[in-house]
Design a protein around this motif. Structure first.
Motif, mmCIF file in Angstrom:
data_model
loop_
_atom_site.group_PDB
_atom_site.id
_atom_site.type_symbol
_atom_site.label_atom_id
_atom_site.label_comp_id
_atom_site.label_asym_id
_atom_site.label_seq_id
_atom_site.Cartn_x
_atom_site.Cartn_y
_atom_site.Cartn_z
ATOM 1 N N ALA A 142 28.842 90.464 90.106
ATOM 2 C CA ALA A 142 29.305 90.140 88.917
ATOM 3 C C ALA A 142 30.510 89.170 89.280
ATOM 4 C CB ALA A 142 29.776 91.443 88.273
ATOM 5 N N SER A 143 30.391 87.901 88.457
ATOM 6 C CA SER A 143 31.312 87.183 88.538
ATOM 7 C C SER A 143 31.528 86.356 87.175
ATOM 8 C CB SER A 143 31.314 86.254 89.580
ATOM 9 O OG SER A 143 29.888 85.472 89.387
ATOM 10 N N ALA A 144 32.679 86.006 86.792
ATOM 11 C CA ALA A 144 33.016 85.233 85.714
ATOM 12 C C ALA A 144 33.613 83.834 85.838
ATOM 13 C CB ALA A 144 33.809 86.045 84.760
ATOM 14 N N ASP A 145 33.114 83.067 85.276
ATOM 15 C CA ASP A 145 33.728 81.787 85.343
ATOM 16 C C ASP A 145 34.839 81.534 84.252
ATOM 17 O OD1 ASP A 145 34.290 78.897 85.332
ATOM 18 O OD2 ASP A 145 32.172 78.388 85.699
ATOM 19 N N LEU A 146 35.914 81.310 84.415
ATOM 20 C CA LEU A 146 37.146 81.146 83.339
ATOM 21 C C LEU A 146 37.189 79.825 82.735
ATOM 22 C CD1 LEU A 146 40.023 83.493 85.099
ATOM 23 C CD2 LEU A 146 38.399 84.154 83.319
ATOM 24 N N LEU A 236 42.747 88.636 82.924
ATOM 25 C CA LEU A 236 41.870 87.640 83.415
ATOM 26 C C LEU A 236 42.511 86.392 83.928
ATOM 27 C CD1 LEU A 236 39.056 87.597 80.638
ATOM 28 C CD2 LEU A 236 39.582 89.353 82.145
ATOM 29 N N LYS A 237 42.479 86.235 85.202
ATOM 30 C CA LYS A 237 42.941 85.222 85.754
ATOM 31 C C LYS A 237 42.310 84.712 87.145
ATOM 32 C CE LYS A 237 46.692 87.666 87.859
ATOM 33 N NZ LYS A 237 47.167 88.854 87.089
ATOM 34 N N ASP A 238 42.414 83.742 87.766
ATOM 35 C CA ASP A 238 41.827 83.090 88.698
ATOM 36 C C ASP A 238 42.031 84.241 89.883
ATOM 37 O OD1 ASP A 238 40.198 81.486 90.509
ATOM 38 O OD2 ASP A 238 41.750 80.477 90.923
ATOM 39 N N LYS A 239 41.103 84.656 90.633
ATOM 40 C CA LYS A 239 40.812 85.331 91.924
ATOM 41 C C LYS A 239 41.118 87.033 91.430
ATOM 42 C CE LYS A 239 41.658 81.965 95.486
ATOM 43 N NZ LYS A 239 42.435 80.867 94.491
ATOM 44 N N ALA A 240 41.287 87.255 90.122
ATOM 45 C CA ALA A 240 41.451 88.629 90.019
ATOM 46 C C ALA A 240 40.191 89.409 89.950
ATOM 47 C CB ALA A 240 41.813 88.920 88.163
ATOM 48 N N GLU A 241 40.111 90.741 89.725
ATOM 49 C CA GLU A 241 38.966 91.484 89.960
ATOM 50 C C GLU A 241 39.067 92.805 88.895
ATOM 51 O OE1 GLU A 241 38.085 92.574 93.965
ATOM 52 O OE2 GLU A 241 37.364 90.499 94.504
#
Ligand code: CU
Length: 266
Positions: A142-146, A236-241
């Motif tokens: 599961a990954s999200a592109d911000l 939600l921010k870069d490299k967050a999980e």
């Protein structure tokens, strides 16, 4: 309630049991190393009850004739199996008809070592079947592109439990995270598009049928609504999980699971 419905519910609740116990919950099959043990085997039922009693870790003499570890039982037939308990351990005793085993027809027997003293240990949790069946979704990635604006994309890949030989066009696939959901209607090619996402079923073959009992999928959920919904679980921010609950509906069946999402900026 219609008669057909009652029949269906009866069928769903039916299990194959040993002495009325299922899924490894039969107590009392205990012996000591070196003991001579006689098993009385008896089957009942109809044409679906062709059972094959099978011991792990031990051999028996069937009806005084044949050394084996599988004894076949037709409905209302009886057999006697003699065992010398020569292999200490916890062993599986089960029907070798795969479907019966999956529906609970297995037990454990224990051969205590020769010098074993004291009470027999309590049965642990069922070790096969029950627990696995409770988590019917596996989200493998599961990954999200911000990306800004409507390009926000959440990609999920995993599997959901289905009946063997499940036809992907049989029911819509609904995915819910928090309060937001989207419903897909897969075609025979296993693909679907909807407002806010795409779905691809990976193992439905050329006829749109999943044979394995596990429907493998990849989906993308796109747009600001999904970003807003995920933001209710954490920043939600870069490299967050983030770990979020996911529900997948297949017709009337609801499958509950969770996704561990990693976020990154493009
Ligand atoms: Cu069986």
């Amino acid at each position: 309630m219609p008669w057909a419905k009652i029949q269906e519910m009866t069928e769903q609740g039916k299990r194959y049991a040993i002495n009325g116990r299922i899924f490894g919950n039969l107590p009392g099959l205990e012996m000591k190393e070196g003991e001579r043990v006689r098993w009385y085997l008896f089957g009942l039922g109809s044409e679906s009850d062709l059972h094959t009693a099978h011991w792990h870790g031990a051999r028996v003499i069937e009806d005084g004739r044949r050394r084996t570890d599988v004894v076949e039982l037709l409905p209302a037939s009886m057999k006697v199996a003699d065992m010398v308990a020569d292999n200490p351990g916890h062993w599986l005793f089960h029907c070798h008809v795969a479907e019966h085993m999956a529906e609970g027809l297995f037990a454990r027997f224990t051969i205590h070592p020769r010098d074993f003293k004291g009470a027999s240990p309590a049965l642990e949790h069922p070790f096969f079947g029950v627990r696995g069946a409770q988590s019917s979704i596996q989200i493998k990635s599961a990954s999200a592109d911000l990306a800004p604006g409507p390009q926000f994309t959440l990609t999920l890949a995993g599997g959901v439990t289905v009946y063997p030989a499940y036809t992907v066009t049989a029911a819509p696939v609904t995915v819910q995270i928090g309060k937001k959901s989207v419903s897909f209607k897969p075609g025979r090619n296993g693909k679907a598009q909807a407002d806010g996402g795409t779905l691809a079923i990976k193992n439905s073959g050329q006829f749109g049928v999943v044979y394995s009992g596990m429907m493998e999928f990849e989906m993308t959920l796109t747009g600001e609504d999904w970003r807003a919904e995920l933001a209710t679980f954490g920043p939600l921010k870069d490299k967050a999980e983030l770990t979020v609950p996911v529900t997948i509906g297949l017709g009337d069946a609801q499958h509950l699971g969770s996704a561990h999402i990693s976020f990154h900026t493009p």
